[in-house]
Design an enzyme around this catalytic site. Structure first.
Site, PDB file in Angstrom:
ATOM      1  CG  ASP A  94      -0.258  -0.045   2.509  1.00  0.00           C
ATOM      2  OD1 ASP A  94       0.966   0.214   2.544  1.00  0.00           O
ATOM      3  OD2 ASP A  94      -0.912  -0.326   3.517  1.00  0.00           O
ATOM      4  N   GLY A  96       1.165   3.707   2.168  1.00  0.00           N
ATOM      5  CA  GLY A  96       1.600   4.257   3.449  1.00  0.00           C
ATOM      6  C   GLY A  96       0.733   5.401   3.910  1.00  0.00           C
ATOM      7  N   GLY A  97      -0.071   5.949   3.009  1.00  0.00           N
ATOM      8  CA  GLY A  97      -0.893   7.108   3.349  1.00  0.00           C
ATOM      9  C   GLY A  97      -1.912   6.798   4.432  1.00  0.00           C
ATOM     10  CG  PHE A  98      -5.421   3.623   5.813  1.00  0.00           C
ATOM     11  CD1 PHE A  98      -6.663   4.232   5.801  1.00  0.00           C
ATOM     12  CD2 PHE A  98      -5.162   2.649   6.761  1.00  0.00           C
ATOM     13  CE1 PHE A  98      -7.641   3.859   6.721  1.00  0.00           C
ATOM     14  CE2 PHE A  98      -6.131   2.268   7.679  1.00  0.00           C
ATOM     15  CZ  PHE A  98      -7.372   2.888   7.659  1.00  0.00           C
ATOM     16  CG  ASP A 173      -4.947   6.787  -1.148  1.00  0.00           C
ATOM     17  OD1 ASP A 173      -3.910   6.350  -0.625  1.00  0.00           O
ATOM     18  OD2 ASP A 173      -6.067   6.292  -0.935  1.00  0.00           O
ATOM     19  CD  GLN A 214      -9.572   7.241  -1.011  1.00  0.00           C
ATOM     20  OE1 GLN A 214     -10.678   7.247  -0.465  1.00  0.00           O
ATOM     21  NE2 GLN A 214      -8.550   6.527  -0.555  1.00  0.00           N
ATOM     22  N   GLY A 241     -10.687   4.041   0.739  1.00  0.00           N
ATOM     23  CA  GLY A 241     -11.365   5.048   1.524  1.00  0.00           C
ATOM     24  C   GLY A 241     -12.531   4.525   2.292  1.00  0.00           C
ATOM     25  CG  ASP A 289      -5.864  -5.332   1.425  1.00  0.00           C
ATOM     26  OD1 ASP A 289      -5.776  -4.951   2.610  1.00  0.00           O
ATOM     27  OD2 ASP A 289      -6.160  -4.562   0.493  1.00  0.00           O
ATOM     28  CB  CYS A 336     -11.579 -27.388   7.192  1.00  0.00           C
ATOM     29  SG  CYS A 336     -10.049 -26.507   6.817  1.00  0.00           S
ATOM     30  CB  CYS A 338      -6.418 -26.483   6.881  1.00  0.00           C
ATOM     31  SG  CYS A 338      -6.816 -26.506   8.641  1.00  0.00           S
ATOM     32  CB  CYS A 341      -9.169 -29.296   9.933  1.00  0.00           C
ATOM     33  SG  CYS A 341      -9.863 -27.717  10.469  1.00  0.00           S
ATOM     34  CG  HIS A 367      -9.340 -23.429  10.414  1.00  0.00           C
ATOM     35  ND1 HIS A 367      -9.878 -24.460   9.665  1.00  0.00           N
ATOM     36  CD2 HIS A 367     -10.372 -22.592  10.716  1.00  0.00           C
ATOM     37  CE1 HIS A 367     -11.192 -24.252   9.529  1.00  0.00           C
ATOM     38  NE2 HIS A 367     -11.514 -23.133  10.156  1.00  0.00           N
TER      39      HIS A 367
HETATM   40 ZN   LIG Z   1      -9.072 -26.247   8.882  1.00  0.00          ZN
END
Ligand SMILES: [Zn+2]
Length: 398
Positions: A94, A96-98, A173, A214, A241, A289, A336, A338, A341, A367
């Site tokens: 990103d 860095g502004g936020f 921004d 924005q 934003g 994200d 799941c 993973c 799990c 997980h």
């Molecule tokens: Zn899992």
């Protein structure tokens, strides 16, 4: 020149969802995709090997935090984020502004980083924030780490992001508060557009630059920003934003903005609830994200699929602390696949959590990250097979 490219492989028939592929020098990203967040060059509690084992296609790191600690220059010496982290996949950073605005101003008012004091609000109240001062040139702020004073502008953000060496970077921004009024938001937007031009001029041409739409929750400002950013030669377009005051507002903002954008990749900054993933994909977003999956995991809040009782009413998650899991032999989510799990019971993981054992953070995070990445893979498959609406009904019931 950047090796960046984006191709729309298929448009959904029933919505604006699209299946796509982002191409970078470090590999491809199949979209739609929820990008794991590595704020300080680490997806908290996970090693880079864990990330690779989870099949993470890319990561997003925070320029603000890394520029202050350990410093962008140091990361450059290690070949950028991919070399520093030992994660040889594409990165986003990103601008860095936020954080400069929100953390700087938050610190100034003695509130934590989730505080509600923003520059726009302070200005609206006739006060200028002490430690995050926005000017036409950039933002002056105090480090959250040691209180030292810093100045960040568009050219500086481009330099820092060049040192960090991400494949995809964001224009500098100003992210306004949902509380900012029309006049403030309009002035901030004009600044953001001027900074967009500086970002275009000064960015490292080996990096793909995303312009940022924005305009707060004001329709004419959002539309003007979408038109402006679309008209400039950015490689991708991010929507940033304050996205209004509720999820409905956010969906409305996407309805204003997305139809004005072309085929370039679209990133939505900082959104990632399970229901948001479906709705925003259907509004035409390619990448998101969000820190929610990893943050929740560390708090013992674990994701659950519909087959195991996950539903909109419980936000597809449960709190493992509950006494009813004390002797529970089931995995977190029986549906799941993973590694957590496949190996551990709820009873064992609950014990680790209550005993503050460090292993808990890693196992829980594995997980939750697996869960959202797997959901994104299902969403991509559904778009390919023309069954996205059916998948959404299976999960959201509508
Ligand atoms: Zn899992």
């Amino acid at each position: 020149m950047s090796e960046f490219g984006f191709r729309v492989l298929k448009n959904d028939r029933a919505s604006r969802a699209r299946l796509g592929r982002i191409r970078t020098a470090r590999g491809a990203i199949d979209t739609p995709y929820l990008v794991p967040v590595a704020t300080c060059a680490s997806v908290r509690a996970l090693s880079s090997e864990d990330l690779l084992a989870l099949g993470a296609q890319c990561a997003l790191a925070n320029t603000y935090h890394l520029a202050l600690r350990p410093g962008a220059e140091l990361i450059r010496k290690f070949g950028g984020l991919a070399g520093f982290m030992g994660f040889p996949r594409p990165f986003f950073t990103d601008s860095g502004g936020f954080q400069a605005f929100s953390l700087g101003a938050g610190k100034a008012h003695g509130v934590n980083k989730l505080g509600t004091i923003f520059p726009g609000r302070a200005e609206a109240a006739g006060k200028s924030p002490v430690l995050a001062e926005v000017t036409e040139e950039g933002v002056r702020f105090r480090s959250v780490y040691d209180g030292s004073e810093h100045f960040l502008d568009a050219a500086g953000s481009m330099r820092l992001q060049s040192d960090l060496g991400a494949d995809m970077i964001m224009a500098f921004d100003e992210c306004t508060s949902p509380l900012a009024d029309y006049e403030y938001t309009k002035r901030a937007l004009e600044r953001t557009h001027r900074w967009a031009e500086v970002s275009l001029r000064d960015h490292d041409p080996r990096q793909a630059l995303y312009g940022i739409v924005q305009g707060g929750w004001f329709r004419d400002l959002r539309e003007a920003s979408a038109d402006f950013v679309s008209s400039r030669p950015f490689d991708g377009i991010a929507i940033g934003g304050s996205l209004g005051k509720s999820k409905d507002d956010m969906h409305e903002i996407l309805d204003w903005v997305v139809p004005r954008l072309d085929r370039r990749p679209r990133h939505l900054l900082g959104i990632g609830g399970i229901d948001d993933l479906f709705l925003c994909v259907e509004k035409g977003i390619d990448t998101f994200d969000c820190v929610t999956p990893t943050r929740q995991a560390r708090r013992g809040i674990l994701y659950l699929s519909p087959a195991s009782g996950g539903a909109p009413a419980n936000n597809f998650r449960f709190q493992l602390r509950g006494a009813r899991f004390k002797t529970d032999e089931l995995p977190i989510d029986p549906a799941c696949a993973c590694s957590t799990c496949r190996t551990y019971s709820r009873a064992y993981l609950r014990h680790l959590f209550l005993a503050h054992e460090l292993t808990f953070f890693r196992l829980a995070t594995i997980h939750n990250v697996h869960f959202v990445l797997d959901l994104m893979a299902r969403i991509r498959r559904a778009i390919r097979e023309d069954s996205l609406a059916a998948l959404r009904r299976e999960w959201l019931g509508t």
